[in-house]
Design a protein around this motif. Structure first.
Motif, PDB file in Angstrom:
ATOM      1  N   MET A 132      -2.314 -24.905  42.802  1.00  9.19           N
ATOM      2  CA  MET A 132      -2.786 -24.114  41.679  1.00  9.19           C
ATOM      3  C   MET A 132      -2.601 -22.634  42.008  1.00  9.19           C
ATOM      4  O   MET A 132      -2.858 -22.184  43.114  1.00  9.19           O
ATOM      5  N   VAL A 133      -2.159 -21.881  41.026  1.00 10.64           N
ATOM      6  CA  VAL A 133      -1.917 -20.447  41.182  1.00 10.64           C
ATOM      7  C   VAL A 133      -3.240 -19.706  41.009  1.00 10.64           C
ATOM      8  O   VAL A 133      -3.957 -19.943  40.035  1.00 10.64           O
ATOM      9  N   PRO A 134      -3.574 -18.800  41.924  1.00  9.16           N
ATOM     10  CA  PRO A 134      -4.824 -18.046  41.769  1.00  9.16           C
ATOM     11  C   PRO A 134      -4.742 -17.096  40.580  1.00  9.16           C
ATOM     12  O   PRO A 134      -3.676 -16.563  40.263  1.00  9.16           O
ATOM     13  N   ALA A 135      -5.857 -16.891  39.926  1.00  4.66           N
ATOM     14  CA  ALA A 135      -5.914 -15.970  38.790  1.00  4.66           C
ATOM     15  C   ALA A 135      -5.776 -14.536  39.291  1.00  4.66           C
ATOM     16  O   ALA A 135      -6.307 -14.177  40.336  1.00  4.66           O
ATOM     17  N   LEU A 136      -5.042 -13.740  38.538  1.00  2.12           N
ATOM     18  CA  LEU A 136      -4.851 -12.331  38.877  1.00  2.12           C
ATOM     19  C   LEU A 136      -5.510 -11.485  37.793  1.00  2.12           C
ATOM     20  O   LEU A 136      -5.471 -11.835  36.618  1.00  2.12           O
ATOM     21  N   PRO A 137      -6.071 -10.340  38.158  1.00  2.00           N
ATOM     22  CA  PRO A 137      -6.631  -9.456  37.133  1.00  2.00           C
ATOM     23  C   PRO A 137      -5.519  -8.967  36.199  1.00  2.00           C
ATOM     24  O   PRO A 137      -4.438  -8.584  36.658  1.00  2.00           O
ATOM     25  N   GLU A 138      -5.756  -9.020  34.908  1.00  2.00           N
ATOM     26  CA  GLU A 138      -4.718  -8.660  33.932  1.00  2.00           C
ATOM     27  C   GLU A 138      -4.211  -7.242  34.131  1.00  2.00           C
ATOM     28  O   GLU A 138      -3.035  -6.961  33.925  1.00  2.00           O
TER      29      GLU A 138
ATOM     30  N   LEU B 195       3.595 -11.511  31.037  1.00  2.00           N
ATOM     31  CA  LEU B 195       2.895 -10.733  32.051  1.00  2.00           C
ATOM     32  C   LEU B 195       3.396 -11.229  33.396  1.00  2.00           C
ATOM     33  O   LEU B 195       3.424 -12.434  33.652  1.00  2.00           O
ATOM     34  N   ARG B 196       3.813 -10.294  34.266  1.00  2.00           N
ATOM     35  CA  ARG B 196       4.350 -10.671  35.581  1.00  2.00           C
ATOM     36  C   ARG B 196       3.621  -9.904  36.672  1.00  2.00           C
ATOM     37  O   ARG B 196       3.267  -8.742  36.498  1.00  2.00           O
ATOM     38  N   SER B 197       3.479 -10.567  37.804  1.00  4.98           N
ATOM     39  CA  SER B 197       2.892  -9.893  38.955  1.00  4.98           C
ATOM     40  C   SER B 197       3.964  -9.020  39.611  1.00  4.98           C
ATOM     41  O   SER B 197       5.163  -9.299  39.477  1.00  4.98           O
ATOM     42  N   PRO B 198       3.577  -7.974  40.323  1.00  4.64           N
ATOM     43  CA  PRO B 198       4.571  -7.158  41.039  1.00  4.64           C
ATOM     44  C   PRO B 198       5.388  -8.012  42.021  1.00  4.64           C
ATOM     45  O   PRO B 198       6.582  -7.786  42.193  1.00  4.64           O
ATOM     46  N   GLU B 199       4.763  -8.995  42.650  1.00  6.81           N
ATOM     47  CA  GLU B 199       5.486  -9.878  43.581  1.00  6.81           C
ATOM     48  C   GLU B 199       6.568 -10.667  42.850  1.00  6.81           C
ATOM     49  O   GLU B 199       7.677 -10.832  43.352  1.00  6.81           O
ATOM     50  N   CYS B 200       6.274 -11.126  41.652  1.00  7.76           N
ATOM     51  CA  CYS B 200       7.257 -11.861  40.847  1.00  7.76           C
ATOM     52  C   CYS B 200       8.475 -10.977  40.572  1.00  7.76           C
ATOM     53  O   CYS B 200       9.614 -11.440  40.653  1.00  7.76           O
ATOM     54  N   LEU B 201       8.245  -9.713  40.251  1.00 10.98           N
ATOM     55  CA  LEU B 201       9.343  -8.798  39.970  1.00 10.98           C
ATOM     56  C   LEU B 201      10.192  -8.567  41.216  1.00 10.98           C
ATOM     57  O   LEU B 201      11.421  -8.566  41.147  1.00 10.98           O
ATOM     58  N   ARG B 202       9.560  -8.429  42.376  1.00  6.47           N
ATOM     59  CA  ARG B 202      10.311  -8.264  43.624  1.00  6.47           C
ATOM     60  C   ARG B 202      11.179  -9.497  43.902  1.00  6.47           C
ATOM     61  O   ARG B 202      12.337  -9.373  44.295  1.00  6.47           O
ATOM     62  N   GLU B 203      10.618 -10.684  43.675  1.00  2.00           N
ATOM     63  CA  GLU B 203      11.379 -11.913  43.899  1.00  2.00           C
ATOM     64  C   GLU B 203      12.550 -12.024  42.928  1.00  2.00           C
ATOM     65  O   GLU B 203      13.645 -12.433  43.301  1.00  2.00           O
TER      66      GLU B 203
END
Length: 77
Positions: free
Chosen positions: A1-7, A26-34
């Motif tokens: 399960m993916v942990p919830a991130l603050p919007e 909505l993407r996390s900064p880590e997703c963009l780096r990947e």
């Protein structure tokens, strides 16, 4: 399960909307780096490296003028 991130920590993005209305993402900064790492990897397979000059062509039917000028119709033929 993916942990919830603050919007507020997520980056807004959207699909191109070439087939209909763009979908908001909505993407996390880590997703963009990947994503960029994978893009650079695939580009390297084609012999393209960061800093190389490239041209990207993209188009969709709805981006085209429904009533092009006579010059465009002549060119297109």
């Amino acid at each position: 399960m993916v942990p919830a991130l603050p919007e507020e920590s997520l980056l807004k993005a959207a699909t191109g909307g070439t087939t209909d209305t763009p979908v908001q993402l909505l993407r996390s900064p880590e997703c963009l780096r990947e994503k960029l790492a994978v893009q650079f990897h695939f580009n390297s397979w084609a012999g393209m490296w960061p800093g190389d000059k490239v041209i990207a062509l993209w188009g969709a039917q709805q981006d085209l003028n429904p009533n092009p000028s006579w010059r465009w119709r002549f060119y297109d033929r």
